[in-house]
Design a protein around this motif. Structure first.
Motif, mmCIF file in Angstrom:
data_model
loop_
_atom_site.group_PDB
_atom_site.id
_atom_site.type_symbol
_atom_site.label_atom_id
_atom_site.label_comp_id
_atom_site.label_asym_id
_atom_site.label_seq_id
_atom_site.Cartn_x
_atom_site.Cartn_y
_atom_site.Cartn_z
ATOM 1 N N GLU A 609 -30.154 -28.055 -0.839
ATOM 2 C CA GLU A 609 -29.593 -28.040 -2.184
ATOM 3 C C GLU A 609 -29.084 -26.671 -2.584
ATOM 4 O O GLU A 609 -28.126 -26.544 -3.354
ATOM 5 N N TRP A 610 -29.698 -25.640 -2.041
ATOM 6 C CA TRP A 610 -29.300 -24.286 -2.422
ATOM 7 C C TRP A 610 -27.879 -23.938 -1.982
ATOM 8 O O TRP A 610 -27.275 -22.991 -2.487
ATOM 9 N N LEU A 611 -27.317 -24.708 -1.040
ATOM 10 C CA LEU A 611 -25.917 -24.452 -0.658
ATOM 11 C C LEU A 611 -24.962 -24.668 -1.834
ATOM 12 O O LEU A 611 -23.862 -24.104 -1.851
ATOM 13 N N ALA A 660 -16.471 -28.939 5.283
ATOM 14 C CA ALA A 660 -17.459 -27.897 5.003
ATOM 15 C C ALA A 660 -17.585 -27.677 3.499
ATOM 16 O O ALA A 660 -18.691 -27.492 2.974
ATOM 17 N N LEU A 661 -16.455 -27.694 2.797
ATOM 18 C CA LEU A 661 -16.505 -27.519 1.350
ATOM 19 C C LEU A 661 -17.280 -28.661 0.692
ATOM 20 O O LEU A 661 -18.073 -28.440 -0.235
ATOM 21 N N ALA A 662 -17.057 -29.888 1.182
ATOM 22 C CA ALA A 662 -17.785 -31.023 0.621
ATOM 23 C C ALA A 662 -19.276 -30.909 0.911
ATOM 24 O O ALA A 662 -20.121 -31.258 0.075
ATOM 25 N N ALA A 663 -19.640 -30.389 2.098
ATOM 26 C CA ALA A 663 -21.049 -30.284 2.464
ATOM 27 C C ALA A 663 -21.795 -29.267 1.624
ATOM 28 O O ALA A 663 -23.003 -29.398 1.436
ATOM 29 N N VAL A 664 -21.112 -28.238 1.109
ATOM 30 C CA VAL A 664 -21.802 -27.268 0.254
ATOM 31 C C VAL A 664 -21.777 -27.704 -1.201
ATOM 32 O O VAL A 664 -22.267 -26.963 -2.067
ATOM 33 N N ALA A 672 -23.670 -38.428 -3.801
ATOM 34 C CA ALA A 672 -25.028 -38.978 -3.882
ATOM 35 C C ALA A 672 -25.981 -38.068 -3.128
ATOM 36 O O ALA A 672 -25.634 -37.487 -2.095
ATOM 37 N N VAL A 673 -27.161 -37.926 -3.654
ATOM 38 C CA VAL A 673 -28.209 -37.172 -2.981
ATOM 39 C C VAL A 673 -29.247 -38.186 -2.496
ATOM 40 O O VAL A 673 -29.594 -39.131 -3.206
ATOM 41 N N VAL A 674 -29.722 -38.006 -1.261
ATOM 42 C CA VAL A 674 -30.695 -38.915 -0.661
ATOM 43 C C VAL A 674 -31.903 -38.105 -0.215
ATOM 44 O O VAL A 674 -31.760 -37.123 0.522
#
Length: 1020
Positions: A609-611, A660-664, A672-674
């Motif tokens: 999450e810190w990303l 990469a931008l979407a992943a951070v 959505a967060v799982v």
């Protein structure tokens, strides 16, 4: 018959002596008996072999011995022992007839006289010949020079004749029950030895028991006999035509001999307490032999030089001229025995030294053989204990161990062993670093302890390894040591192994290092790690062993998990980084590699999450946390409030990979967060930051039978719902429905396991956080789709844009679908209950029944129950205090208006509705006992034809009462049907038969039995 050996004269002298002094006969008989039944009772074959070996030595020829047991039906079995070598002579006959004197005498000077055996002889017609008396009463010796025989019967006859003139002799014989010594009176014998042999001992056996003894001794003959009697080169054994040949044992045994002569001073000191003839011995001999085949058995008794009863536990055959007691079965203790035990120990150490040295006939892998020959454990006896003690004392200084590095033989005192069972590759890798290193397999630990070999812990060796060397050499060492890591203790010992890093440093210990290599970050990506100060193993030293010792694979994901990367991101976010652009570039490079190689997905990055705090430029160039930015022109930019979520600067999209931008955290659509199995009482940051998550979790935890419980499975939630533009709700819902990850986060319920205080563990489901949040915000809970029946305006219709939303999504939003199948939430239940409680609403019986049916579908919903609500009273609806309302358990209780107003649900859901509204079941307020009398009647055939499961009888009442209140029908606890009316009977029989739906058909048949056929035809 000729008498070349003067046997007549010997007989005459012996008989004269017995006649003059009968006590001599007693002495001779007792001595012979002691020898035959005592020390020589089972040594027949050994004594015959000793005589043959001595004869060969005297003649200087190869010794051959043939032992033939001839067995013919109806005849006495005969053992014939034929040998080569010096034939029988007068001295030999004298020795045979003397019992107490051997023909092997030594002069005072220690050299053999004319009657002596050659040096090394061990026996020739001495006292051991008495062994023949154990099996034969008529032994004979036939030689090229003549023959001699002995006879118990002939001796008894001569003694009887002599006793005529010597009454005292006759009395002595009578006291001995006629027993006389056999070997004192020789007789001339005719015959010759078999062709090819010089002498033969012929033994007619006494009986079958004697034959069994001979067979057993012949079967026991093995290589030990040839080793003990080196003068014999061949032994042929023929038992009843079954032939066995033993030849020189050197090809089957590794033999070591040690011998020496006594000095006059030693003879005087060591042999002072030995018999006279033994004191004339010139020296001593020791022979140790081990089989070349490890599976070959080894005699575990001392041979001195022939078998004794002294046990030897060492896994080798020992033949030594140790002094024996008169029985020749045990070693006589004393200085001589002590000295020879010392010589035996020295010889044993010399044998093991030869084996360890790897001679021409010694296999390359003999080190284990040597270790197996070292004595450990408990001794088998006093002699064995003394021998083992001396052997270990000598072996400590004997070069019997082989060094790992160069194979050089080492003394145990100079050797070093590891405290782990290392394989050859590991030992060879460590040998240059550990002087004197030898193998120490687990099977040899006790041996090494017995030899006082120094044992060095592997951890100490590892700690002394120099922290230098090229990566390739370390890789080779890791490969060699890798098998050790299967053991937990060995892994702990290897924890301090030096490890070369990619930046040129060498550190101790692999724990926490990042391991490159195949499948990990390429060398070019390692450059991105510079801003983080990470410790990465040099690619040329990367080995799986390091991972087992605590190193982590240097995949992009593993690098992102390193605390140093998170610290760098936090410093950049706080504007404390010296080179922020370099850190941002490095992080996005790692994330891009993780997305490409390991499939790092935004929906599953709850632990990263810190990303989302990584600062990226917005449209105005201002650094903004990635989680607060949307892609230019994206769905997220269209749906979300621009005051809350900024837009990423356009050139950033071309500079860094979109994935990469979407992943951070940069939003393209909603994300959505799982999180797997989170603790809802203490949720992780990724969930706790969601709007209203704590309220949802509290409701979820309160919904079970107890407060608490554990989530079973993942919790998925759509983030940023609280910043959606108010005018974009329809587009948001369609977006959630079209994206698979977002759709799952909306539709999939959360599964919760009840807490420990629940009697039986159960798992229940509850609406997702996303569905809960949207129901709360959109206010659609309890509505019906556009155009659907809304119970006369009680429920209300959803907005028209819901018409195009698929039913599953509408259900998740709280909309009541006509087809059912949904699990309505608390908001829907609240709306329904509010309608039932509102006195201003005009609700008829049908509407209330539908509302009650809907409420009965709720499970585990906690609602505040109003004080008043609508109830059924007869055929009308009225308002009632909740305390005066009941839920009927089943149709019987619909007749009991005396219990209060009724709130009716499908009877299988009655308990759930009572629990939801906090009402009593009717059965909880009354006993349900029949209180009127009736008469039992048979159920008619027409009823049983229509309803085969109906009871056979029923109870007819003129006026049926239950708990004192009038009813038309009842079924009691015993299943008996009671009725006061025809319609009541139909209902009672249908309920008792478990066929409630047949009550109307049954009533028609009871009213008109003739219509049965027509009714059955209708249902066919």
């Amino acid at each position: 018959m000729t008498d070349p050996f003067g046997t007549a004269g010997i007989r005459q002298r012996v008989l004269a002596g017995w006649s003059a002094a009968p006590v001599r006969l007693r002495e001779d008989a007792n001595a012979e008996e002691d020898l035959a039944l005592g020390g020589y009772r089972d040594r027949l074959v050994v004594e015959l072999a000793q005589n043959a070996a001595d004869a060969a030595s005297r003649a200087g020829v190869p010794g051959r011995l043939s032992l033939t047991l001839a067995e013919r039906p109806g005849e006495t079995p005969v053992l014939v022992a034929a040998n080569t070598g010096a034939p029988l002579d007068a001295d030999g006959v004298q020795s045979l007839a003397t019992l107490r004197a051997s023909a092997k005498r030594l002069t005072d000077e220690g050299s053999a006289d004319s009657a002596d055996a050659a040096p090394g002889s061990v026996g020739r017609f001495g006292v051991g010949f008495a062994a023949v008396l154990a099996v034969s009463d008529e032994p004979a010796v036939l030689s090229r020079t003549g023959g001699v025989r002995f006879s118990r019967d002939d001796t008894a006859d001569l003694v009887a004749a002599a006793a005529v003139g010597a009454p005292a002799l006759g009395a002595e014989v009578q006291r001995r029950d006629g027993h006389v010594p056999v070997l004192r009176l020789p007789f001339a014998a005719a015959g010759e030895p078999p062709v090819g042999f010089d002498t033969a001992v012929v033994l007619p056996l006494r009986d079958e028991a004697a034959a069994d003894v001979v067979r057993a001794q012949l079967d026991a003959v093995d290589d030990a006999l040839l080793l003990a009697l080196p003068a014999l080169t061949e032994v042929v054994l023929d038992v009843g035509g079954s032939r066995r040949v033993l030849t020189r044992a050197g090809d089957r045994w590794r033999v070591h001999r040690r011998a020496g002569d006594w000095s006059p001073a030693e003879r005087a000191d060591l042999l002072a307490d030995r018999p006279t003839e033994e004191r004339r011995q010139r020296g001593w001999q020791v022979l140790w032999a081990v089989p070349r085949d490890p599976s070959q058995p080894v005699p575990r008794t001392l041979h001195a030089p022939t078998p004794t009863d002294e046990p030897i536990s060492l896994p080798a055959l020992l033949l030594a001229t140790l002094p024996l007691d008169p029985t020749r079965r045990h070693v006589a203790a004393g200085p001589l025995a002590d000295r020879l035990v010392s010589e035996c120990a020295t010889a044993y150490a010399e044998l093991l030294t030869e084996l360890a040295g790897g001679g021409a006939d010694v296999e390359q892998d003999v080190e284990q053989d040597v270790l197996a020959l070292v004595p450990v454990g408990l001794p088998a006896g006093a002699l064995d204990g003394a021998l083992r003690e001396q052997v270990l004392r000598v072996l400590v200084g004997a070069p019997i161990l082989r060094g790992v590095q160069d194979g050089r033989a080492l003394r145990p005192r100079d050797a070093v062993a590891l405290d782990v069972d290392a394989d050859p590759a590991a030992l060879e890798a460590l040998a240059p670093r550990v002087a004197g290193l030898v193998r120490a397999p687990a099977s040899a630990r006790a041996v090494l302890r017995a030899l006082d070999v120094a044992v060095t812990p592997l951890a100490d060796v590892v700690e002394t390894l120099p922290a230098q060397g090229d990566p390739a050499s370390w890789l080779a060492l890791y490969e060699a040591l890798s098998p050790l890591a299967v053991d937990a203790n060995a892994r702990e010992a290897l924890a301090a192994l030096p490890v070369p890093l990619a930046d040129g440093r060498v550190v101790r210990g692999a724990r926490g290092l990042l391991l490159g290599g195949p499948g990990q970050l390429p060398a070019t990506a390692l450059e991105a790690l510079a801003p983080f100060g990470l410790r990465v193993v040099h690619p040329e030293a990367a080995h799986p062993l390091l991972e087992r010792l605590g190193a982590r694979p240097a995949s992009a994901r593993e690098v992102l998990d390193d605390p140093a990367v998170r610290t760098a991101v936090e410093q950049v976010a706080d504007d404390e980084a010296a080179e922020p652009d370099q850190v941002v570039d490095a992080v996005l490079a790692l994330v891009a590699a993780a997305v490409g190689a390991q499939g790092l997905l935004t929906a599953e990055q709850g632990d990263l999450e810190w990303l989302r705090d990584l600062p990226l430029p917005d449209e105005d160039g201002e650094p903004t946390p990635a989680g607060l930015l949307a892609m230019p022109g994206s769905v997220a930019a269209d749906l979300l409030d621009g005051d809350e979520i900024g837009v990423l600067r356009q050139d950033a999209v071309s500079r860094w990979p979109r994935a990469a931008l979407a992943a951070v955290g940069v939003l393209d659509g909603l994300a959505a967060v799982v999180v797997q199995d989170p603790d809802l009482r203490d949720p992780p940051e990724a969930l706790a930051d969601l709007d209203g998550f704590d309220d949802w979790a509290d409701e979820l935890l309160r919904s079970g039978e107890v407060v608490g419980g554990d989530v079973v499975g993942p919790v998925a939630a759509v983030r940023d719902l609280d910043v959606v533009r108010p005018d974009r709700w329809p587009e948001l819902v369609r977006h959630l429905a079209s994206e698979p990850e977002l759709r799952r986060a909306l539709l999939e319920p959360v599964r919760v396991r009840a807490g420990e205080r629940v009697a039986a563990e159960r798992v229940s489901s509850a609406p997702s956080y996303t569905a809960w949040w949207l129901q709360r915000e959109l206010g659609l809970a309890g509505t019906v789709p556009p155009g659907a029946d809304d119970l006369g305006g009680v429920l209300g219709q959803a907005p028209d844009w819901c018409r195009d939303v698929d039913p599953q999504v509408r259900v998740a939003l709280g909309v009541l679908e006509p087809t059912g199948g949904q699990q309505p939430g608390a908001a829907v239940a609240g709306r329904l209950l509010a309608a039932l409680s509102d006195p201003e609403r005009d609700l008829d019986v049908v509407a209330c029944l539908r509302l009650w049916r809907l409420l009965a579908t709720f499970d585990g919903v906690d609602l505040p129950v109003p004080q008043r609500l609508r109830v059924l009273d007869g055929d009308r609806i009225r308002m009632s205090d909740a305390s005066a309302a009941v839920v009927p358990d089943d149709p019987r209780w619909l007749q009991r208006g005396d219990l209060g107003g009724l709130v009716v649900a499908p009877f299988d859901r009655a308990p759930a509705l009572a629990d939801l509204l906090d009402l009593d079941l009717a059965g909880e307020r009354a006993d349900g006992a029949v209180t009127s009398a009736g008469s039992r009647a048979d159920v008619s055939d027409v009823v049983r034809a229509l309803l085969p499961t109906a009871p056979r009888t029923w109870v007819e009442h003129d006026a049926l009462t239950v708990d004192g209140h009038a009813v038309d029908w009842w079924v009691d606890v015993d299943g008996a049907a009671h009725a006061a009316t025809s319609d009541g009977l139909a209902r009672a029989l249908a309920w008792a038969a478990g066929a409630w739906s047949a009550r109307y058909l049954l009533a028609e048949v009871l009213a008109d039995p003739g219509s049965l056929g027509w009714r059955l035809a209708e249902d066919s």
